[in-house]
Scaffold this motif. Sequence first.
Motif, PDB file in Angstrom:
ATOM      1  N   THR A 105       0.797  -1.235   0.000  1.00 37.02           N
ATOM      2  CA  THR A 105       0.000   0.000   0.000  1.00 37.02           C
ATOM      3  C   THR A 105       0.827   1.281   0.000  1.00 37.02           C
ATOM      4  OG1 THR A 105      -0.102   0.203   2.421  1.00 37.02           O
ATOM      5  CG2 THR A 105      -1.731  -1.234   1.379  1.00 37.02           C
ATOM      6  N   GLY A 106       2.132   1.186   0.265  1.00 35.18           N
ATOM      7  CA  GLY A 106       2.958   2.386   0.371  1.00 35.18           C
ATOM      8  C   GLY A 106       2.840   3.067   1.722  1.00 35.18           C
ATOM      9  N   ASN A 107       2.019   2.513   2.630  1.00 33.25           N
ATOM     10  CA  ASN A 107       1.852   3.107   3.963  1.00 33.25           C
ATOM     11  C   ASN A 107       2.649   2.292   4.985  1.00 33.25           C
ATOM     12  OD1 ASN A 107       0.802   3.976   6.536  1.00 33.25           O
ATOM     13  ND2 ASN A 107      -0.973   4.789   5.446  1.00 33.25           N
ATOM     14  N   PRO A 108       3.552   2.954   5.762  1.00 35.04           N
ATOM     15  CA  PRO A 108       4.395   2.196   6.696  1.00 35.04           C
ATOM     16  C   PRO A 108       3.662   1.731   7.959  1.00 35.04           C
ATOM     17  CG  PRO A 108       4.852   4.536   6.890  1.00 35.04           C
ATOM     18  CD  PRO A 108       3.878   4.399   5.768  1.00 35.04           C
ATOM     19  N   ILE A 109       2.449   2.232   8.194  1.00 34.08           N
ATOM     20  CA  ILE A 109       1.713   1.843   9.408  1.00 34.08           C
ATOM     21  C   ILE A 109       0.695   0.763   9.022  1.00 34.08           C
ATOM     22  CG2 ILE A 109       0.228   2.663  11.281  1.00 34.08           C
ATOM     23  CD1 ILE A 109       1.413   5.486  10.754  1.00 34.08           C
ATOM     24  N   PRO A 110       0.934  -0.498   9.443  1.00 33.43           N
ATOM     25  CA  PRO A 110       0.066  -1.598   8.981  1.00 33.43           C
ATOM     26  C   PRO A 110      -1.413  -1.367   9.280  1.00 33.43           C
ATOM     27  CG  PRO A 110       1.972  -2.444  10.192  1.00 33.43           C
ATOM     28  CD  PRO A 110       2.001  -0.966  10.346  1.00 33.43           C
ATOM     29  N   GLN A 111      -1.703  -0.759  10.454  1.00 32.57           N
ATOM     30  CA  GLN A 111      -3.105  -0.535  10.818  1.00 32.57           C
ATOM     31  C   GLN A 111      -3.795   0.383   9.803  1.00 32.57           C
ATOM     32  OE1 GLN A 111      -0.513  -0.459  12.829  1.00 32.57           O
ATOM     33  NE2 GLN A 111      -0.974  -1.193  14.890  1.00 32.57           N
ATOM     34  N   LEU A 112      -3.051   1.352   9.254  1.00 29.22           N
ATOM     35  CA  LEU A 112      -3.606   2.254   8.236  1.00 29.22           C
ATOM     36  C   LEU A 112      -3.541   1.614   6.852  1.00 29.22           C
ATOM     37  CD1 LEU A 112      -2.098   5.684   9.422  1.00 29.22           C
ATOM     38  CD2 LEU A 112      -4.357   4.733   9.911  1.00 29.22           C
ATOM     39  N   GLY A 113      -2.474   0.822   6.614  1.00 28.38           N
ATOM     40  CA  GLY A 113      -2.344   0.106   5.340  1.00 28.38           C
ATOM     41  C   GLY A 113      -3.497  -0.855   5.112  1.00 28.38           C
ATOM     42  N   PHE A 114      -4.023  -1.404   6.216  1.00 25.82           N
ATOM     43  CA  PHE A 114      -5.141  -2.348   6.165  1.00 25.82           C
ATOM     44  C   PHE A 114      -6.344  -1.740   5.440  1.00 25.82           C
ATOM     45  CE2 PHE A 114      -8.629  -4.527   8.771  1.00 25.82           C
ATOM     46  CZ  PHE A 114      -8.552  -5.717   8.055  1.00 25.82           C
ATOM     47  N   GLY A 115      -6.551  -0.421   5.577  1.00 27.77           N
ATOM     48  CA  GLY A 115      -7.689   0.237   4.927  1.00 27.77           C
ATOM     49  C   GLY A 115      -7.304   1.064   3.718  1.00 27.77           C
TER      50      GLY A 115
ATOM     51  N   GLU B  99      -5.366   1.892  -0.217  1.00 22.15           N
ATOM     52  CA  GLU B  99      -5.438   1.353  -1.581  1.00 22.15           C
ATOM     53  C   GLU B  99      -4.238   0.456  -1.863  1.00 22.15           C
ATOM     54  OE1 GLU B  99      -5.747   4.307  -4.635  1.00 22.15           O
ATOM     55  OE2 GLU B  99      -7.362   5.385  -3.621  1.00 22.15           O
ATOM     56  N   VAL B 100      -4.460  -0.573  -2.647  1.00 19.28           N
ATOM     57  CA  VAL B 100      -3.364  -1.432  -3.114  1.00 19.28           C
ATOM     58  C   VAL B 100      -2.625  -0.696  -4.227  1.00 19.28           C
ATOM     59  CG1 VAL B 100      -2.803  -3.647  -4.204  1.00 19.28           C
ATOM     60  CG2 VAL B 100      -4.668  -3.502  -2.541  1.00 19.28           C
ATOM     61  N   LEU B 101      -1.273  -0.747  -4.202  1.00 20.14           N
ATOM     62  CA  LEU B 101      -0.487  -0.100  -5.264  1.00 20.14           C
ATOM     63  C   LEU B 101      -0.532  -0.946  -6.537  1.00 20.14           C
ATOM     64  CD1 LEU B 101       2.684   1.012  -3.249  1.00 20.14           C
ATOM     65  CD2 LEU B 101       0.673   2.377  -3.818  1.00 20.14           C
ATOM     66  N   ASP B 102      -0.520  -0.286  -7.691  1.00 17.02           N
ATOM     67  CA  ASP B 102      -0.453  -1.036  -8.952  1.00 17.02           C
ATOM     68  C   ASP B 102       1.008  -1.300  -9.317  1.00 17.02           C
ATOM     69  OD1 ASP B 102       0.579   1.332  -9.959  1.00 17.02           O
ATOM     70  OD2 ASP B 102      -1.288   1.941 -10.945  1.00 17.02           O
ATOM     71  N   ALA B 103       1.246  -1.875 -10.503  1.00 19.10           N
ATOM     72  CA  ALA B 103       2.599  -2.262 -10.924  1.00 19.10           C
ATOM     73  C   ALA B 103       3.548  -1.062 -10.991  1.00 19.10           C
ATOM     74  CB  ALA B 103       2.534  -2.953 -12.279  1.00 19.10           C
ATOM     75  N   LYS B 104       2.996   0.148 -11.200  1.00 14.63           N
ATOM     76  CA  LYS B 104       3.834   1.357 -11.288  1.00 14.63           C
ATOM     77  C   LYS B 104       4.036   2.023  -9.929  1.00 14.63           C
ATOM     78  CE  LYS B 104       2.291   2.365 -15.997  1.00 14.63           C
ATOM     79  NZ  LYS B 104       1.517   3.285 -16.850  1.00 14.63           N
ATOM     80  N   GLY B 105       3.468   1.424  -8.878  1.00 13.42           N
ATOM     81  CA  GLY B 105       3.616   2.005  -7.538  1.00 13.42           C
ATOM     82  C   GLY B 105       2.634   3.121  -7.269  1.00 13.42           C
ATOM     83  N   LEU B 106       1.581   3.198  -8.051  1.00 10.15           N
ATOM     84  CA  LEU B 106       0.552   4.223  -7.851  1.00 10.15           C
ATOM     85  C   LEU B 106      -0.715   3.579  -7.266  1.00 10.15           C
ATOM     86  CD1 LEU B 106       0.974   5.983 -11.325  1.00 10.15           C
ATOM     87  CD2 LEU B 106       1.929   6.748  -9.130  1.00 10.15           C
ATOM     88  N   GLY B 107      -1.579   4.398  -6.688  1.00  9.15           N
ATOM     89  CA  GLY B 107      -2.830   3.882  -6.124  1.00  9.15           C
ATOM     90  C   GLY B 107      -3.704   3.271  -7.198  1.00  9.15           C
ATOM     91  N   SER B 108      -4.231   2.065  -6.918  1.00  8.55           N
ATOM     92  CA  SER B 108      -5.036   1.361  -7.925  1.00  8.55           C
ATOM     93  C   SER B 108      -6.512   1.725  -7.827  1.00  8.55           C
ATOM     94  CB  SER B 108      -4.875  -0.151  -7.746  1.00  8.55           C
ATOM     95  OG  SER B 108      -5.358  -0.536  -6.462  1.00  8.55           O
ATOM     96  N   GLY B 109      -6.898   2.453  -6.769  1.00 11.26           N
ATOM     97  CA  GLY B 109      -8.307   2.783  -6.570  1.00 11.26           C
ATOM     98  C   GLY B 109      -9.088   1.675  -5.889  1.00 11.26           C
ATOM     99  N   VAL B 110      -8.417   0.556  -5.561  1.00 14.07           N
ATOM    100  CA  VAL B 110      -9.061  -0.581  -4.891  1.00 14.07           C
ATOM    101  C   VAL B 110      -8.401  -0.783  -3.533  1.00 14.07           C
ATOM    102  CG1 VAL B 110      -9.590  -3.047  -5.034  1.00 14.07           C
ATOM    103  CG2 VAL B 110      -9.523  -1.663  -7.116  1.00 14.07           C
ATOM    104  N   SER B 111      -9.196  -0.846  -2.474  1.00 15.11           N
ATOM    105  CA  SER B 111      -8.627  -1.036  -1.140  1.00 15.11           C
ATOM    106  C   SER B 111      -8.179  -2.487  -0.953  1.00 15.11           C
ATOM    107  CB  SER B 111      -9.650  -0.672  -0.065  1.00 15.11           C
ATOM    108  OG  SER B 111     -10.652  -1.680   0.008  1.00 15.11           O
ATOM    109  N   VAL B 112      -7.361  -2.712   0.088  1.00 17.94           N
ATOM    110  CA  VAL B 112      -6.869  -4.063   0.393  1.00 17.94           C
ATOM    111  C   VAL B 112      -8.033  -5.042   0.548  1.00 17.94           C
ATOM    112  CG1 VAL B 112      -5.708  -5.457   2.169  1.00 17.94           C
ATOM    113  CG2 VAL B 112      -4.724  -3.265   1.461  1.00 17.94           C
ATOM    114  N   LEU B 113      -9.047  -4.643   1.326  1.00 16.71           N
ATOM    115  CA  LEU B 113     -10.163  -5.561   1.599  1.00 16.71           C
ATOM    116  C   LEU B 113     -11.026  -5.785   0.359  1.00 16.71           C
ATOM    117  CD1 LEU B 113     -11.185  -4.438   5.189  1.00 16.71           C
ATOM    118  CD2 LEU B 113     -10.027  -6.539   4.522  1.00 16.71           C
ATOM    119  N   GLU B 114     -11.209  -4.733  -0.471  1.00 20.57           N
ATOM    120  CA  GLU B 114     -11.976  -4.890  -1.717  1.00 20.57           C
ATOM    121  C   GLU B 114     -11.263  -5.870  -2.654  1.00 20.57           C
ATOM    122  OE1 GLU B 114     -14.257  -0.581  -2.272  1.00 20.57           O
ATOM    123  OE2 GLU B 114     -12.178  -0.806  -2.916  1.00 20.57           O
ATOM    124  N   LYS B 115      -9.936  -5.713  -2.752  1.00 23.24           N
ATOM    125  CA  LYS B 115      -9.174  -6.597  -3.635  1.00 23.24           C
ATOM    126  C   LYS B 115      -9.250  -8.032  -3.116  1.00 23.24           C
ATOM    127  CE  LYS B 115      -4.914  -7.538  -6.028  1.00 23.24           C
ATOM    128  NZ  LYS B 115      -3.562  -7.139  -6.403  1.00 23.24           N
TER     129      LYS B 115
END
Length: 596
Positions: free
Chosen positions: A202-212, A214-230
């Motif tokens: 997710t690019g976020n160093p805090i796991p509790q915040l990373g949990f909610g 967006e998942v990063l895409d192949a280019k390291g950018l936000g994919s628009g889909v959260s971890v739980l949605e994916k």
Amino acid sequence: MMSTAMLTYLFVGASFALYIGIAIWSRAGTTKEFYVAGGGVHPIANGMATAADWMSAASFISMAGIISFVGFDGSVYLLGWTGGYVLLALLLAPYLRKFGRFTVPDFIGERYYSKTARIVAVVCLIFVSFTYVAGQMRGVGIVFSRFLEVEVNTGVVIGMAIVFMYAVLGGMKGITYTQVAQYCVLIFAYMVPAIFISLMITGNPIPQLGFGAEVLDAKGLGSGVSVLEKLDGVLMDLGFGAYTQGSKSTIDMFAITAALMFGTAGLPHVLVRFFTVPKVSDARLSAGYALVFIAILYTTAPAVAAFARLNLVDTVQDTAYADAPAWFGNWEKTGLIAWQDKNNDGVMQYSAGAALLPPKPVFTDQKGIHGERLLQNEPSASANEVYIDRDIMVLANPEIANLPGWVIALVAAGGVAAALYTVAGLLLVLLRSISHDLLKQTLMPNISDKQELLFARIAAAVAVCVAGLFGIYPPAFVAQVVAFAFGLAAASLFPAILLGIFSKRVNKEGAITGMLVGLIFTFSYIAYFKFYAPELNNSVNWLLGISPEGIGFLGMLMNIAAALVVSMMTAPPPTDVQDLVDDIRIPTGAGVAHEH
């Protein structure tokens, strides 16, 4: 550059050397009373020690593993264990401290003025502790199996030998500063890979915040889909249920959470930790700090679970076995992961459904054409070809995510600390209950100290062997086995403690009847569905729709009802016992005038 195996030996060895060094240093510089009365242990240090005591193999190894596979339903473990700790700290610890008896059988024996009550309490304690130790021993076996690269059963045997030596040598468990060091190793080992993986996904160093996030895409950018949605999408595509949707009924969720919460209060190795500081206010402060330290791991576990499941699917699904990542082969050696090529295409297909019949792998000595370990098991009817033991998820997580070797070694050190210290501590409590409470205080009051020690060592050997057998033939995953222990504690010991503090009317007949009713009902229910008729273990056959993990709550209600009814039908407790109950509820040190 050092190999991961060498780093593992180095980290585990260094952590052991640290614990032993601190133990020797603490002992050399202080008196025995310091450990018992806690002369000057700072509440922060005591909070860390309490947290280390609390976070066993179930918390460190298995909880995130269970959550990663069952999703929303796994939240019962988070809620139950954390809520139970609050209950223990606020409702029981101050009153037991005032009473001056810090073991459960001691309190029950004196409060209910009965040797029989003490014996029943010890029997309940033995059932609870054995069940708890059995779950931990499985965790010990998993840790050793991977990092010594042996079968999990061999890992359990190695763990048994180390735990036996530790319990017989004894004493170390009581040293607070050893547990402070253990907590630091344990939490560092849990958080470092969680931070790494949260950054990667997710690019976020805090796991509790990373949990909610967006998942990063192949280019390291936000994919628009959260971890739980994916995760929901990926798992549903593979035929699993949605990760964020529970399958348990509301009553079962409630019952399991309640059993875990109330069971916490019957666990002797945690109760003792509240009494290593001199004042009640410090004990309450310790509880507050301990909750903060525990929360660091417990709020991270859901993130670790979600990241692990995502990485697992990414690395396994539709991957040719010949190209499988190294971690798959490493864990295959332990017997905790397996692949059965059902369509002979050499590609791993991971989806919903059991991969094997019976569900756990039984390996042969032969290798398949792709180099995989061949199985004796019949293939199941489902398309799933991959068996994965849930309990490996936290330990395998850094390898699955391809993290550096030192992170993998660090997790090994944390896993060893979490499992071994809890087992050893529980064994010491168990031995004290058998040799001191049962034999010396009750059945054989004339035995010498030397004989008492001998009986304790014999009990240690028997306990380790029985726990080892449960480790080799586990009735469930580590967190679930531990949940059974909490259920037994909730049904047997918790009501006797609670009523002993808050009711003057409950007498020895009521307490003994209640404990026996709760223990026998709960143990029979668990044994029936887990050992005698596992094929009937489903919601259709459960009493009121409550699973074996949650039945301790019903057992607790039956215990309380039996205790109150029998007490009303028999003579009230003696006047001095009733006065004692009144006195318990004003803890020493509660007022400003009593603080020294």
